[in-house]
Design an enzyme around this catalytic site. Structure first.
Site, PDB file in Angstrom:
ATOM      1  N   ASN A  33      13.463 -17.449  19.807  1.00  0.00           N
ATOM      2  CA  ASN A  33      12.796 -18.431  18.955  1.00  0.00           C
ATOM      3  C   ASN A  33      13.273 -19.825  19.312  1.00  0.00           C
ATOM      4  O   ASN A  33      14.399 -19.991  19.780  1.00  0.00           O
ATOM      5  CB  ASN A  33      13.138 -18.150  17.477  1.00  0.00           C
ATOM      6  CG  ASN A  33      12.275 -18.942  16.517  1.00  0.00           C
ATOM      7  OD1 ASN A  33      11.054 -19.019  16.695  1.00  0.00           O
ATOM      8  ND2 ASN A  33      12.887 -19.532  15.497  1.00  0.00           N
TER       9      ASN A  33
ATOM     10  N   THR B   2      -2.244 -14.167   0.846  1.00  0.00           N
ATOM     11  CA  THR B   2      -1.905 -14.830   2.100  1.00  0.00           C
ATOM     12  C   THR B   2      -1.111 -16.096   1.806  1.00  0.00           C
ATOM     13  O   THR B   2      -0.720 -16.337   0.660  1.00  0.00           O
ATOM     14  CB  THR B   2      -3.187 -15.035   2.963  1.00  0.00           C
ATOM     15  OG1 THR B   2      -2.793 -15.490   4.251  1.00  0.00           O
ATOM     16  CG2 THR B   2      -4.155 -16.010   2.345  1.00  0.00           C
TER      17      THR B   2
ATOM     18  N   GLY C 296      -4.915 -11.574  18.199  1.00  0.00           N
ATOM     19  CA  GLY C 296      -4.505 -11.178  16.851  1.00  0.00           C
ATOM     20  C   GLY C 296      -5.580 -10.505  16.012  1.00  0.00           C
ATOM     21  O   GLY C 296      -5.319 -10.140  14.860  1.00  0.00           O
TER      22      GLY C 296
ATOM     23  N   SER D  42     -11.194 -17.776   5.438  1.00  0.00           N
ATOM     24  CA  SER D  42     -10.844 -16.351   5.541  1.00  0.00           C
ATOM     25  C   SER D  42     -12.037 -15.471   5.936  1.00  0.00           C
ATOM     26  O   SER D  42     -13.133 -15.604   5.391  1.00  0.00           O
ATOM     27  CB  SER D  42     -10.286 -15.850   4.209  1.00  0.00           C
ATOM     28  OG  SER D  42     -10.061 -14.455   4.299  1.00  0.00           O
TER      29      SER D  42
ATOM     30  N   GLY E 173       7.514 -15.578   9.231  1.00  0.00           N
ATOM     31  CA  GLY E 173       7.089 -14.472   8.366  1.00  0.00           C
ATOM     32  C   GLY E 173       6.412 -13.341   9.125  1.00  0.00           C
ATOM     33  O   GLY E 173       6.672 -12.158   8.856  1.00  0.00           O
TER      34      GLY E 173
ATOM     35  N   LYS F 179       2.858 -15.096  -0.230  1.00  0.00           N
ATOM     36  CA  LYS F 179       3.315 -13.729   0.083  1.00  0.00           C
ATOM     37  C   LYS F 179       4.710 -13.421  -0.480  1.00  0.00           C
ATOM     38  O   LYS F 179       5.017 -12.255  -0.741  1.00  0.00           O
ATOM     39  CB  LYS F 179       3.324 -13.501   1.601  1.00  0.00           C
ATOM     40  CG  LYS F 179       1.942 -13.303   2.193  1.00  0.00           C
ATOM     41  CD  LYS F 179       2.024 -12.959   3.669  1.00  0.00           C
ATOM     42  CE  LYS F 179       0.638 -12.844   4.276  1.00  0.00           C
ATOM     43  NZ  LYS F 179       0.650 -12.458   5.684  1.00  0.00           N
TER      44      LYS F 179
ATOM     45  N   TYR G 196      -5.881 -15.485  16.748  1.00  0.00           N
ATOM     46  CA  TYR G 196      -7.218 -15.082  17.214  1.00  0.00           C
ATOM     47  C   TYR G 196      -8.218 -16.242  17.156  1.00  0.00           C
ATOM     48  O   TYR G 196      -9.400 -16.078  17.453  1.00  0.00           O
ATOM     49  CB  TYR G 196      -7.751 -13.853  16.454  1.00  0.00           C
ATOM     50  CG  TYR G 196      -7.717 -13.963  14.963  1.00  0.00           C
ATOM     51  CD1 TYR G 196      -8.712 -14.628  14.263  1.00  0.00           C
ATOM     52  CD2 TYR G 196      -6.680 -13.383  14.242  1.00  0.00           C
ATOM     53  CE1 TYR G 196      -8.677 -14.725  12.887  1.00  0.00           C
ATOM     54  CE2 TYR G 196      -6.626 -13.474  12.864  1.00  0.00           C
ATOM     55  CZ  TYR G 196      -7.625 -14.148  12.186  1.00  0.00           C
ATOM     56  OH  TYR G 196      -7.586 -14.242  10.824  1.00  0.00           O
TER      57      TYR G 196
HETATM   58  P1  NAP Z   1       5.877 -19.208  10.082  1.00  0.00           P
HETATM   59  O1  NAP Z   1       6.598 -18.321   9.151  1.00  0.00           O
HETATM   60  O2  NAP Z   1       5.646 -20.637   9.709  1.00  0.00           O
HETATM   61  O3  NAP Z   1       6.662 -19.162  11.506  1.00  0.00           O
HETATM   62  C1  NAP Z   1       6.278 -20.041  12.538  1.00  0.00           C
HETATM   63  C2  NAP Z   1       6.975 -19.639  13.854  1.00  0.00           C
HETATM   64  O4  NAP Z   1       6.399 -20.469  14.885  1.00  0.00           O
HETATM   65  C3  NAP Z   1       8.480 -19.914  13.882  1.00  0.00           C
HETATM   66  O5  NAP Z   1       9.102 -18.986  14.725  1.00  0.00           O
HETATM   67  C4  NAP Z   1       8.530 -21.333  14.500  1.00  0.00           C
HETATM   68  O6  NAP Z   1       9.727 -21.617  15.178  1.00  0.00           O
HETATM   69  C5  NAP Z   1       7.429 -21.234  15.524  1.00  0.00           C
HETATM   70  N1  NAP Z   1       6.900 -22.539  15.895  1.00  0.00           N
HETATM   71  C6  NAP Z   1       6.096 -23.340  15.159  1.00  0.00           C
HETATM   72  N2  NAP Z   1       5.815 -24.469  15.860  1.00  0.00           N
HETATM   73  C7  NAP Z   1       6.458 -24.354  17.042  1.00  0.00           C
HETATM   74  C8  NAP Z   1       6.536 -25.197  18.201  1.00  0.00           C
HETATM   75  N3  NAP Z   1       5.889 -26.353  18.261  1.00  0.00           N
HETATM   76  N4  NAP Z   1       7.256 -24.754  19.247  1.00  0.00           N
HETATM   77  C9  NAP Z   1       7.909 -23.570  19.212  1.00  0.00           C
HETATM   78  N5  NAP Z   1       7.876 -22.720  18.142  1.00  0.00           N
HETATM   79  C10 NAP Z   1       7.156 -23.127  17.071  1.00  0.00           C
HETATM   80  O7  NAP Z   1       4.421 -18.638  10.410  1.00  0.00           O
HETATM   81  P2  NAP Z   1       3.932 -17.091  10.374  1.00  0.00           P
HETATM   82  O8  NAP Z   1       3.421 -16.771   9.041  1.00  0.00           O
HETATM   83  O9  NAP Z   1       5.004 -16.250  10.962  1.00  0.00           O
HETATM   84  O10 NAP Z   1       2.646 -17.154  11.345  1.00  0.00           O
HETATM   85  C11 NAP Z   1       2.802 -17.342  12.738  1.00  0.00           C
HETATM   86  C12 NAP Z   1       1.485 -17.160  13.480  1.00  0.00           C
HETATM   87  O11 NAP Z   1       1.001 -15.819  13.304  1.00  0.00           O
HETATM   88  C13 NAP Z   1       0.362 -18.079  13.014  1.00  0.00           C
HETATM   89  O12 NAP Z   1      -0.339 -18.523  14.152  1.00  0.00           O
HETATM   90  C14 NAP Z   1      -0.518 -17.175  12.185  1.00  0.00           C
HETATM   91  O13 NAP Z   1      -1.889 -17.592  12.183  1.00  0.00           O
HETATM   92  C15 NAP Z   1      -0.360 -15.855  12.927  1.00  0.00           C
HETATM   93  N6  NAP Z   1      -0.644 -14.684  12.068  1.00  0.00           N
HETATM   94  C16 NAP Z   1      -1.659 -13.854  12.445  1.00  0.00           C
HETATM   95  C17 NAP Z   1      -1.946 -12.747  11.680  1.00  0.00           C
HETATM   96  C18 NAP Z   1      -3.069 -11.827  12.103  1.00  0.00           C
HETATM   97  O14 NAP Z   1      -3.551 -11.040  11.263  1.00  0.00           O
HETATM   98  N7  NAP Z   1      -3.474 -11.837  13.340  1.00  0.00           N
HETATM   99  C19 NAP Z   1      -1.209 -12.469  10.512  1.00  0.00           C
HETATM  100  C20 NAP Z   1      -0.161 -13.341  10.167  1.00  0.00           C
HETATM  101  C21 NAP Z   1       0.113 -14.459  10.963  1.00  0.00           C
HETATM  102  P3  NAP Z   1      10.947 -22.391  14.440  1.00  0.00           P
HETATM  103  O15 NAP Z   1      11.695 -21.340  13.669  1.00  0.00           O
HETATM  104  O16 NAP Z   1      11.729 -22.950  15.563  1.00  0.00           O
HETATM  105  O17 NAP Z   1      10.320 -23.428  13.551  1.00  0.00           O
END
Ligand code: NAP
Length: 278
Positions: free
Chosen positions: A150, A61, A240, A15, A129, A65, A219
């Site tokens: 999606n 995190t 990000g 982090s 999420g 959450k 990011y």
């Molecule tokens: P999550 O709840 O696990 O959701 C994952 C998403 O990615 C779902 O829509 C999933 O689709 C899709 N996915 C995963 N593997 C895939 C693949 N091989 N092909 C196609 N789609 C795929 O995760 P989250 O918490 O939303 O986080 C998502 C991303 O956002 C991560 O990279 C995280 O690091 C980033 N993030 C960044 C920040 C920031 O501050 N910049 C904050 C939060 C999160 P399915 O529904 O089909 O499985």
């Protein structure tokens, strides 16, 4: 004695929140210290008992959450609608939960948008999420032209939940690829493009219009394959990092009443991540 602040989750070693918040405490002459604490779901209850009497505020995190919500005394309406909390404020032993992820994302986006966000035609890729926090925050801000796509289409339907059918459209990945030219803002919220699959992209950008804003929540890598492809097609790109900084800045403001310097934070974290402006 300094006021104590934390980010809790598992894993938490990577982090960057402590670096960012401790710099803000220093620069604002606030006697506070922010640390990362490894906490799994099974330890959450005992950590909450301890934090109630010893900590002024904390971030939450993955994977906590949603779990955290049962230990809080009050949760603000947007966080309730999102169904997740990332920021907790300790008000004399009462724990108050908020979600700054989605609004933080929108604040960071303002640097690359050329018109008010309500006028953008938005495509959200992903239904996890992060997509949920962003979708509900966009709706909260009055944005109406939103499409969600999606890999698993059912999850996009669950996300929209029948409640926002007038504001939110759902499309398969192949339809979104075909109609990509109609969107002015594309928000990539999936984990596609992270290590070890840095070369993967979630959908083809072949039909992208130039000057579209393409934003990726990832990011690290600093510029994903998706952003590199978009840049080559003359899109305006953003990674990000602004979202990460603004969700943290809004949490800092909740705890201290001060909105910290986000530009300096960007320079600091950009250097740490070894990136170049994106
Ligand atoms: P999550 O709840 O696990 O959701 C994952 C998403 O990615 C779902 O829509 C999933 O689709 C899709 N996915 C995963 N593997 C895939 C693949 N091989 N092909 C196609 N789609 C795929 O995760 P989250 O918490 O939303 O986080 C998502 C991303 O956002 C991560 O990279 C995280 O690091 C980033 N993030 C960044 C920040 C920031 O501050 N910049 C904050 C939060 C999160 P399915 O529904 O089909 O499985």
């Amino acid at each position: 004695m300094e006021d104590q602040y934390y980010v809790i989750g598992q894993p938490i070693g990577h982090s960057m929140s402590p670096t960012m918040h401790n710099e803000w405490f220093l620069k604002n002459n606030i006697s506070g210290h922010y640390s990362a604490k490894e906490v799994g779901v099974s330890e959450l209850e005992s950590v909450m008992t301890e934090f109630r009497s010893s900590v002024k505020g904390f971030n939450v995190t993955a994977p906590l959450k949603v779990e955290i919500m049962q230990y809080l005394d009050e949760i603000d309406p947007l966080a309730k609608a999102i169904g997740a909390v990332n920021t907790v404020i300790n008000k004399n032993g009462l724990l108050y939960g908020k979600n700054t992820d989605g609004i933080g994302y929108c604040r960071g986006l303002s640097f690359v948008l050329k018109k008010p966000i309500e006028q953008e035609k938005i495509l959200i890729i992903g239904a996890g999420g992060a997509a949920r926090a962003i979708l509900y925050s966009l709706l909260h801000l009055g944005v109406k032209q939103i499409t969600v796509t999606n890999r698993t289409l059912e999850k996009a339907h669950e996300l929209v939940d029948g409640k926002f059918m007038n504001e939110v459209n759902i499309m398969s990945i192949s339809d979104a690829e075909e109609k990509l030219g109609q969107f002015s803002l594309i928000i990539q919220t999936t984990s596609v493009g992270m290590k070890p699959n840095e070369n993967s992209i979630p959908l083809s950008l072949a039909n992208l219009s130039s000057n579209t804003v393409v934003s990726d929540l990832i990011y690290s890598p600093f510029k994903t394959a998706f952003l590199k492809d978009a840049e080559q097609r003359n899109a305006i790109i953003q990674n990000g990092l602004p979202m990460f900084i603004y969700q943290g800045a809004l949490a800092f403001q909740e705890w201290t009443g001060i909105f910290p310097n986000t530009i300096d934070a960007y320079t600091l974290l950009e250097r740490k991540l070894g990136g170049t402006k994106c």
